[in-house]
Design a protein around this motif. Structure first.
Motif, PDB file in Angstrom:
ATOM      1  N   GLY A 175      -8.460 -15.454   4.579  1.00 22.77           N
ATOM      2  CA  GLY A 175      -7.368 -14.509   4.396  1.00 22.77           C
ATOM      3  C   GLY A 175      -7.687 -13.183   5.070  1.00 22.77           C
ATOM      4  N   ASN A 176      -6.837 -12.189   4.809  1.00 21.81           N
ATOM      5  CA  ASN A 176      -7.103 -10.865   5.373  1.00 21.81           C
ATOM      6  C   ASN A 176      -8.114 -10.124   4.504  1.00 21.81           C
ATOM      7  N   ASP A 177      -8.667  -9.077   5.048  1.00 25.83           N
ATOM      8  CA  ASP A 177      -9.616  -8.249   4.301  1.00 25.83           C
ATOM      9  C   ASP A 177      -8.801  -7.280   3.452  1.00 25.83           C
ATOM     10  N   PHE A 178      -8.386  -7.746   2.265  1.00 25.77           N
ATOM     11  CA  PHE A 178      -7.474  -6.969   1.438  1.00 25.77           C
ATOM     12  C   PHE A 178      -8.105  -5.646   1.003  1.00 25.77           C
ATOM     13  N   PHE A 179      -9.404  -5.661   0.701  1.00 26.48           N
ATOM     14  CA  PHE A 179     -10.050  -4.427   0.257  1.00 26.48           C
ATOM     15  C   PHE A 179     -10.058  -3.389   1.379  1.00 26.48           C
ATOM     16  N   ARG A 180     -10.265  -3.829   2.595  1.00 22.30           N
ATOM     17  CA  ARG A 180     -10.254  -2.885   3.716  1.00 22.30           C
ATOM     18  C   ARG A 180      -8.881  -2.260   3.891  1.00 22.30           C
ATOM     19  N   GLU A 181      -7.821  -3.049   3.678  1.00 22.30           N
ATOM     20  CA  GLU A 181      -6.468  -2.561   3.895  1.00 22.30           C
ATOM     21  C   GLU A 181      -5.965  -1.716   2.717  1.00 22.30           C
ATOM     22  N   CYS A 182      -6.295  -2.107   1.481  1.00 24.20           N
ATOM     23  CA  CYS A 182      -5.699  -1.469   0.304  1.00 24.20           C
ATOM     24  C   CYS A 182      -6.721  -0.965  -0.706  1.00 24.20           C
ATOM     25  N   GLY A 183      -7.983  -1.002  -0.352  1.00 24.27           N
ATOM     26  CA  GLY A 183      -9.008  -0.637  -1.324  1.00 24.27           C
ATOM     27  C   GLY A 183      -8.891   0.774  -1.844  1.00 24.27           C
ATOM     28  N   THR A 184      -8.290   1.680  -1.075  1.00 28.64           N
ATOM     29  CA  THR A 184      -8.208   3.074  -1.483  1.00 28.64           C
ATOM     30  C   THR A 184      -7.203   3.315  -2.600  1.00 28.64           C
ATOM     31  N   VAL A 185      -6.295   2.356  -2.841  1.00 27.39           N
ATOM     32  CA  VAL A 185      -5.283   2.555  -3.877  1.00 27.39           C
ATOM     33  C   VAL A 185      -5.543   1.674  -5.106  1.00 27.39           C
ATOM     34  N   PHE A 186      -6.677   0.985  -5.122  1.00 29.36           N
ATOM     35  CA  PHE A 186      -7.034   0.131  -6.251  1.00 29.36           C
ATOM     36  C   PHE A 186      -8.410   0.515  -6.787  1.00 29.36           C
TER      37      PHE A 186
ATOM     38  N   LYS B 277       0.831  -1.207   0.000  1.00 28.31           N
ATOM     39  CA  LYS B 277       0.000   0.000   0.000  1.00 28.31           C
ATOM     40  C   LYS B 277       0.861   1.251   0.000  1.00 28.31           C
ATOM     41  N   SER B 278       1.932   1.239   0.788  1.00 29.31           N
ATOM     42  CA  SER B 278       2.818   2.397   0.849  1.00 29.31           C
ATOM     43  C   SER B 278       3.479   2.650  -0.501  1.00 29.31           C
ATOM     44  N   LEU B 279       3.901   1.566  -1.178  1.00 28.89           N
ATOM     45  CA  LEU B 279       4.528   1.713  -2.487  1.00 28.89           C
ATOM     46  C   LEU B 279       3.557   2.323  -3.491  1.00 28.89           C
ATOM     47  N   LEU B 280       2.335   1.808  -3.521  1.00 30.79           N
ATOM     48  CA  LEU B 280       1.372   2.264  -4.521  1.00 30.79           C
ATOM     49  C   LEU B 280       0.833   3.654  -4.214  1.00 30.79           C
ATOM     50  N   ALA B 281       0.710   3.970  -2.924  1.00 29.45           N
ATOM     51  CA  ALA B 281       0.148   5.267  -2.555  1.00 29.45           C
ATOM     52  C   ALA B 281       1.186   6.380  -2.600  1.00 29.45           C
TER      53      ALA B 281
ATOM     54  N   LEU C  40      12.072   1.211   0.191  1.00 21.75           N
ATOM     55  CA  LEU C  40      13.491   0.927   0.391  1.00 21.75           C
ATOM     56  C   LEU C  40      13.707  -0.569   0.212  1.00 21.75           C
ATOM     57  N   LEU C  41      14.622  -0.944  -0.704  1.00 24.70           N
ATOM     58  CA  LEU C  41      14.923  -2.338  -0.945  1.00 24.70           C
ATOM     59  C   LEU C  41      15.925  -2.858   0.077  1.00 24.70           C
ATOM     60  N   SER C  42      15.996  -4.185   0.200  1.00 27.64           N
ATOM     61  CA  SER C  42      16.831  -4.793   1.231  1.00 27.64           C
ATOM     62  C   SER C  42      18.322  -4.552   1.006  1.00 27.64           C
ATOM     63  N   ASP C  43      18.740  -4.283  -0.248  1.00 27.56           N
ATOM     64  CA  ASP C  43      20.161  -4.044  -0.519  1.00 27.56           C
ATOM     65  C   ASP C  43      20.532  -2.563  -0.455  1.00 27.56           C
ATOM     66  N   GLY C  44      19.614  -1.734   0.029  1.00 25.43           N
ATOM     67  CA  GLY C  44      19.903  -0.316   0.191  1.00 25.43           C
ATOM     68  C   GLY C  44      19.427   0.564  -0.945  1.00 25.43           C
ATOM     69  N   ARG C  45      19.041  -0.031  -2.070  1.00 24.16           N
ATOM     70  CA  ARG C  45      18.509   0.773  -3.174  1.00 24.16           C
ATOM     71  C   ARG C  45      17.146   1.345  -2.806  1.00 24.16           C
ATOM     72  N   ARG C  46      16.821   2.444  -3.431  1.00 24.73           N
ATOM     73  CA  ARG C  46      15.537   3.062  -3.189  1.00 24.73           C
ATOM     74  C   ARG C  46      14.664   2.972  -4.433  1.00 24.73           C
ATOM     75  N   VAL C  47      13.373   2.753  -4.219  1.00 15.86           N
ATOM     76  CA  VAL C  47      12.388   2.842  -5.296  1.00 15.86           C
ATOM     77  C   VAL C  47      11.722   4.197  -5.169  1.00 15.86           C
ATOM     78  N   LEU C  48      11.765   4.977  -6.268  1.00 14.14           N
ATOM     79  CA  LEU C  48      11.247   6.336  -6.225  1.00 14.14           C
ATOM     80  C   LEU C  48      10.323   6.587  -7.408  1.00 14.14           C
ATOM     81  N   SER C  49       9.301   7.368  -7.175  1.00 16.42           N
ATOM     82  CA  SER C  49       8.445   7.814  -8.267  1.00 16.42           C
ATOM     83  C   SER C  49       9.221   8.827  -9.100  1.00 16.42           C
ATOM     84  N   PRO C  50       8.823   9.069 -10.354  1.00 18.63           N
ATOM     85  CA  PRO C  50       9.530  10.078 -11.166  1.00 18.63           C
ATOM     86  C   PRO C  50       9.565  11.455 -10.491  1.00 18.63           C
TER      87      PRO C  50
END
Length: 262
Positions: free
Chosen positions: A128-139, A73-77, A82-92
């Motif tokens: 399973g977990n309630d995926f829509f409740r947790e991430c529904g705002t970004v999908f 959710k954090s990635l999509l929103a 932060l990747l495990s090897d120290g690299r960062r994923v960034l939006s443009p």
């Protein structure tokens, strides 16, 4: 198959990941590969999709632990991770704001990157977990319901070419009624087309068996519940299908005790 067909028609390349109860935040970003007898770590399908602008297909997303769902959710929103090897994923936008601080190894999210997530509804029997409740705002959520009767018949036809058409129609009618019973709270298990195809496959492979016997693979789970068993029997009986002893009732259990030899 439905999602793959959609992407095929759209001519979009995809990366595939299946989540499960043992998925971790690390397994989202890297995966192990055995090369020449040594384990090497490579980018996961998520990172490849981010970099190259592919569609990431996340399957069984409701099975993932909540901490994994939170990272997604954090990635999509926010467009950052932060990747495990120290690299960062960034939006443009974030990469542009970094200026000279942007490192060559950082991963910038491609503007064509998309996520297609498949998840079951919460509750029994998926648990399973309630995926829509947790991430529904970004999908953009789309509910895929069971197909109509005509579509079910078309879907089942290739699996039972020698099964008479009237048997196909009766099975479709019976399972439609079972799903109505689930909707009304009289049955717990949400029967799907998967079970119908299983019955047709059985009848195709074993034509000497009755429909009731073929239904044993589906109905045996409820054999210990007399109320559910009666609901199943009634639903199939209204379609002219006898759910016989071999096709739903619990088999007799015989225990032979050994005699002590003196």
């Amino acid at each position: 198959k439905l999602a793959d067909r959609l992407l095929q028609l759209l001519r979009l390349e995809r990366q595939y990941m299946q989540l499960h109860r043992d998925s971790t935040v690390q397994s989202l970003t890297v995966e192990a590969e055995l090369v020449g007898g040594a384990v090497e770590w490579r980018d996961s399908p998520l990172v490849l999709a981010l970099r190259h602008g592919h569609v990431l297909m996340l399957d069984e997303a409701d099975k993932a632990p909540l901490e994994v769902v939170a990272v997604l959710k954090s990635l999509l929103a926010d467009g950052q991770m932060l990747l495990s090897d120290g690299r960062r994923v960034l939006s443009p936008e974030a990469a542009a704001a970094e200026g000279s601080l942007l490192r060559e190894e950082d991963v910038i999210i491609h503007d064509q990157f998309r996520v297609l997530t498949l998840a079951n509804r919460p509750g029994f029997p998926f648990l399973g977990n309630d995926f829509f409740r947790e991430c529904g705002t970004v999908f953009a959520a789309h509910v895929v319901d069971n197909p109509d009767a005509a579509s079910q018949l078309e879907l089942m036809a290739p699996f039972g070419t020698s099964v008479p058409p009237h048997v196909h129609r009766r099975i479709v009618g019976a399972f439609d009624e079972l799903r109505c019973l689930v909707r009304d709270g009289l049955l717990a298990y949400p029967f799907s087309v998967r079970e119908q195809v299983s019955v047709i496959k059985h009848l195709q492979a074993f034509p000497q068996d009755s429909v009731g016997q073929a239904l044993g693979n589906v109905a045996s789970f409820d054999a210990m519940d007399p109320v559910a068993t009666e609901q199943l029997r009634s639903a199939f009986a209204r379609q002219g299908i006898a759910l016989d002893a071999a096709g739903g009732a619990a088999p007799a259990l015989t225990v032979e005790l050994a005699r002590e030899v003196v």
